[in-house]
Scaffold this active site. Structure first.
Site, short mmCIF file in Angstrom:
data_model
loop_
_atom_site.label_atom_id
_atom_site.label_comp_id
_atom_site.label_asym_id
_atom_site.label_seq_id
_atom_site.Cartn_x
_atom_site.Cartn_y
_atom_site.Cartn_z
N SER A 183 3.74 -4.43 -8.39
CA SER A 183 3.69 -3.48 -7.26
C SER A 183 4.43 -3.95 -6.02
O SER A 183 4.51 -3.20 -5.04
CB SER A 183 2.24 -3.19 -6.89
OG SER A 183 1.68 -2.25 -7.78
N LYS B 181 6.96 -1.56 -4.66
CA LYS B 181 6.68 -0.50 -3.70
C LYS B 181 7.33 -0.77 -2.34
O LYS B 181 7.48 0.16 -1.53
CB LYS B 181 5.17 -0.30 -3.55
CG LYS B 181 4.50 0.24 -4.81
CD LYS B 181 3.01 0.45 -4.62
CE LYS B 181 2.35 1.14 -5.80
NZ LYS B 181 2.18 0.27 -6.98
N SER C 271 -2.02 0.42 -2.68
CA SER C 271 -1.08 0.31 -3.80
C SER C 271 -1.26 1.44 -4.80
O SER C 271 -1.13 1.24 -6.01
CB SER C 271 -1.23 -1.05 -4.50
OG SER C 271 -0.08 -1.36 -5.25
#
Length: 439
Positions: free
Chosen positions: A68, A71, A132
């Site tokens: 993640s 992102k 997230s």
């Protein structure tokens, strides 16, 4: 007698091996990352957020799963769009079938989205940056580019623009494609994840903070309720447990992005500020002292080690002064000028973080673009740049070489010779060359 000789020879051999080993260990050189801090992770890097100076690195150029932390690229592109006025924070998003189905998977980090719901970009951004949320990230990608497939092209374009290396983007969220229920972007494999070296992740974070420092206003939020006051309200706790008020709080931490998948392991791109100093750290595939790769505390323990090291053992020092003249390289030759040379100096100063006591280890050397200039020459003409070296060989360099490039310029005008003077110079050169050929 023979046994005595054998014993003497054996003892001498052992002593020799021990002596050679001690000498080799004592030879000074660039300490390995593992020796220096003992960071328990597949890869790690620590940089100064102001200059991009690398303070520490371990295996930082090997491409690994980033989960993640991907992102951050989605955030970057969205914030670019907002700044350009192409996307509005209060703009509404209608939930696609893809985003809806992924949002219902509570095994993933998500805020559930209604199939018939509408959400503002601000709500989706907060869910992505704080919690997230993966479906919220997909929703943002669809809003910006029309589809996640098209959004990947923007990710690759931005990565190239920033100078990232060895990157692979398969989706906007950082999930494994196998978790996308067969709806992964067109042309990408059924399995596989986004990858980058720690150095590229750090460069992405470095540029994100330079271009969009407002990202910290959201990444620093420890807790927030998604759709507060509605039936869909859900509490979002930030996965960055080093934030103020959370379990592994560390003074000054206000970002940036965690990441976890089976492939990537425990990852964290963090940033912390104390006084005027801001650090950026990346750990990838962190593990605990007993080798546990699932202990979520591990990535924060290893980050803490790097922050303690950076804040306690480094200070910002001026290495190069503005208008500094480098000894032995005070000028550059000028052809057809009223003067044979033009004085040169470093255009701007350079201050950077250096380990305590090592500021005197740095030397400067001028690298000229050309050996000479042709008159007329204007003051301020760029003729080269400064190369910075560390005599002890303990320097990791900069995450972005452009940030450390210091221009060298002329500090005076040099006028061109008049035609009459040039004619006599040419005649003089001709006879001089003839004389040299004859004699």
């Amino acid at each position: 007698m023979k046994n005595l000789q054998k014993n003497v020879i054996m003892r001498f051999s052992i002593a020799t091996v021990m002596l050679v080993s001690m000498i080799l260990l004592a030879i000074p050189g660039k300490a390995s990352a593992a020796d220096e801090l003992g960071i328990r992770a597949k890869a790690a890097i620590l940089i100064d957020a102001d200059t991009g100076k690398i303070l520490y690195e371990k295996n930082a150029n090997k491409s690994l799963g980033i989960a993640s932390m991907s992102k951050m690229m989605t955030e970057y592109i969205l914030l670019d769009q907002v700044k350009a006025g192409k996307i509005k924070w209060d703009q509404k998003y209608k939930v696609s079938e893809y985003a809806y189905k992924i949002s219902q998977d509570r095994a993933l980090s998500n805020v559930p989205l209604r199939a018939d719901g509408e959400y503002t970009i601000r709500e989706l951004y907060d869910a992505m940056a704080i919690y997230s949320a993966n479906a919220a990230t997909i929703a943002i990608a669809e809003t910006v580019a029309g589809s996640e497939t098209a959004f990947i092209k923007l990710m690759n374009k931005k990565a190239k623009e920033l100078g990232l290396k060895d990157y692979t983007f398969l989706n906007s969220s950082g999930l494994n494609n196998a978790q996308l229920q067969g709806m992964q972007p067109n042309g990408t494999p059924n399995k596989g994840e986004n990858k980058m070296p720690a150095s590229s992740v750090a460069l992405l974070a470095y540029n994100l903070l330079k271009t969009h420092p407002e990202v910290l206003k959201t990444s620093s939020i420890a807790r927030k309720t998604f759709r507060k006051g509605t039936d869909d309200a859900i509490k979002m706790d930030n996965w960055n447990f080093m934030l103020k008020g959370l379990v592994f709080e560390y003074e000054g931490v206000d970002g940036l992005k965690t990441g976890t998948t089976d492939y990537a392991g425990l990852c964290f791109t963090g940033t912390a500020k104390r006084g005027k100093t801001r650090l950026i750290s990346v750990v990838m595939g962190a593990y605990s002292a007993d080798g546990d790769k699932t202990d979520k505390k591990a990535r924060f323990d290893e980050t803490k080690k790097m922050y303690d090291y950076g804040f306690n053992q480094f200070s910002t020092e001026k290495i190069v002064n503005k208008n500094q003249v480098v000894k032995g390289q005070e000028s550059i030759a000028v052809k057809n000028g009223k003067e044979d040379t033009a004085k040169i100096a470093v255009k701007d100063e350079l201050s950077m973080m250096v380990k305590s006591g090592e500021d005197k280890d740095y030397t400067t050397k001028i690298i000229l673009d050309e050996k000479s200039l042709k008159a007329p020459v204007k003051k301020g003409t760029v003729v080269g740049h400064v190369e910075l070296t560390n005599k002890a060989g303990k320097d990791y360099g900069f995450i972005d070489q452009k940030s450390s490039k210091l221009d060298v310029v002329t500090t005076e005008d040099v006028e061109e010779k008049g035609w009459f003077t040039k004619m006599f110079s040419a005649i003089g050169d001709f006879f001089s060359n003839m004389w040299n050929k004859i004699f």
